[in-house]
Design a protein around this motif. Structure first.
Motif, PDB file in Angstrom:
ATOM      1  N   GLN A  76       0.843  -1.202   0.000  1.00 45.56           N
ATOM      2  CA  GLN A  76       0.000   0.000   0.000  1.00 45.56           C
ATOM      3  C   GLN A  76       0.879   1.253   0.000  1.00 45.56           C
ATOM      4  OE1 GLN A  76      -2.662  -0.283   3.317  1.00 45.56           O
ATOM      5  NE2 GLN A  76      -3.519   1.739   3.023  1.00 45.56           N
ATOM      6  N   GLU A 114     -17.651  -7.195  -0.966  1.00 41.87           N
ATOM      7  CA  GLU A 114     -16.401  -6.885  -1.663  1.00 41.87           C
ATOM      8  C   GLU A 114     -15.269  -7.795  -1.197  1.00 41.87           C
ATOM      9  OE1 GLU A 114     -14.125  -2.745  -2.858  1.00 41.87           O
ATOM     10  OE2 GLU A 114     -15.602  -2.732  -1.253  1.00 41.87           O
ATOM     11  N   ASP A 129      -6.734  -5.331  -1.888  1.00 39.35           N
ATOM     12  CA  ASP A 129      -7.244  -4.993  -3.232  1.00 39.35           C
ATOM     13  C   ASP A 129      -8.205  -3.812  -3.164  1.00 39.35           C
ATOM     14  OD1 ASP A 129      -5.852  -7.144  -4.309  1.00 39.35           O
ATOM     15  OD2 ASP A 129      -7.609  -8.473  -4.356  1.00 39.35           O
ATOM     16  N   ALA A 130      -9.123  -3.842  -2.210  1.00 38.49           N
ATOM     17  CA  ALA A 130     -10.124  -2.781  -2.073  1.00 38.49           C
ATOM     18  C   ALA A 130      -9.467  -1.448  -1.726  1.00 38.49           C
ATOM     19  CB  ALA A 130     -11.139  -3.162  -0.990  1.00 38.49           C
ATOM     20  N   CYS A 163      -7.372  -0.077  -4.706  1.00 39.06           N
ATOM     21  CA  CYS A 163      -8.286   0.378  -5.728  1.00 39.06           C
ATOM     22  C   CYS A 163      -8.808   1.787  -5.408  1.00 39.06           C
ATOM     23  CB  CYS A 163      -9.451  -0.594  -5.867  1.00 39.06           C
ATOM     24  SG  CYS A 163     -10.640  -0.139  -7.126  1.00 39.06           S
ATOM     25  N   ARG A 164      -9.187   2.009  -4.163  1.00 42.59           N
ATOM     26  CA  ARG A 164      -9.700   3.322  -3.757  1.00 42.59           C
ATOM     27  C   ARG A 164      -8.600   4.387  -3.776  1.00 42.59           C
ATOM     28  NH1 ARG A 164     -12.967  -0.376  -2.015  1.00 42.59           N
ATOM     29  NH2 ARG A 164     -15.135   0.008  -1.484  1.00 42.59           N
ATOM     30  N   ALA A 176      -6.037   4.414  -5.775  1.00 46.44           N
ATOM     31  CA  ALA A 176      -5.698   4.679  -7.172  1.00 46.44           C
ATOM     32  C   ALA A 176      -6.766   5.499  -7.891  1.00 46.44           C
ATOM     33  CB  ALA A 176      -5.461   3.367  -7.906  1.00 46.44           C
ATOM     34  N   THR A 177      -8.007   5.353  -7.475  1.00 49.59           N
ATOM     35  CA  THR A 177      -9.103   6.014  -8.204  1.00 49.59           C
ATOM     36  C   THR A 177      -9.631   7.269  -7.528  1.00 49.59           C
ATOM     37  OG1 THR A 177     -10.756   4.584  -7.151  1.00 49.59           O
ATOM     38  CG2 THR A 177      -9.853   3.848  -9.268  1.00 49.59           C
TER      39      THR A 177
END
Length: 175
Positions: free
Chosen positions: A53, A155, A163-164, A167-168, A170-171
């Motif tokens: 992370q 999720e 992963d969750a 993903c958050r 990065a977006t």
């Protein structure tokens, strides 16, 4: 003890992570960072799922620094900011930066060549026990992380918490 990775997109740079437990001088370390006496990001490891992370956040921070698009004043504050799922800088520092009473700290260095002098300086300043950086999951507060990143049980059935979270991270700029 230290965990060092080369940044694939920036082969001249490396990221080194150092985890300390039983830290007794977190307030002093935080003050050093504010004054620029420590050239590192000081992160609260209870809000981390994995050292990966931090690597994602550091890679993004270096990328933004290279193109002149950082949202904070320094590379190390940008790493802390990039860990957050929101665009609120002060909130990111509250959640992911160290607090005066913290008893564990993850130190993140971004460097080009030999890291020995930086590591020695950090070890001299931190009053605590260094443990392998891979031990970050041993201090993770899963409940706080799930709440902050709004991870649902559904999720977690199809992917991992890491992963969750990644993903958050990065977006967040596109949401």
């Amino acid at each position: 003890m230290n965990l060092t990775h080369d940044l694939e997109l920036f082969p001249d740079l490396r990221v080194t992570q150092m985890l300390f437990k039983e830290v007794t001088n977190a307030a002093e370390l935080r003050q050093y960072a504010v004054e620029g006496k420590i050239s590192a990001a000081l992160i609260n490891p209870t809000m981390l799922v994995s050292p990966f992370q931090v690597l994602v956040a550091a890679n993004k921070a270096v990328s933004l620094q290279k193109i002149g698009k950082m949202k904070t004043r320094s590379l190390f504050s940008e790493i802390i900011f990039n860990l957050s799922p929101t665009n609120n800088i002060s909130e990111a520092f509250k959640r992911f930066g160290i607090s005066d009473g913290d008893d564990s700290v993850l130190v993140v260095l971004v460097h080009t060549e030999d890291v020995s002098p930086l590591v020695s300086d950090i070890r001299a300043r931190v009053n605590g026990q260094q443990v392998p950086a891979e031990d970050v999951p041993s201090v993770t507060d899963h409940a706080k992380i799930k709440k902050l990143y709004k991870v649902t049980p559904q999720e977690e059935k199809c992917g991992s918490l890491l992963d969750a979270v990644v993903c958050r991270m990065a977006t967040k700029d596109v949401m």
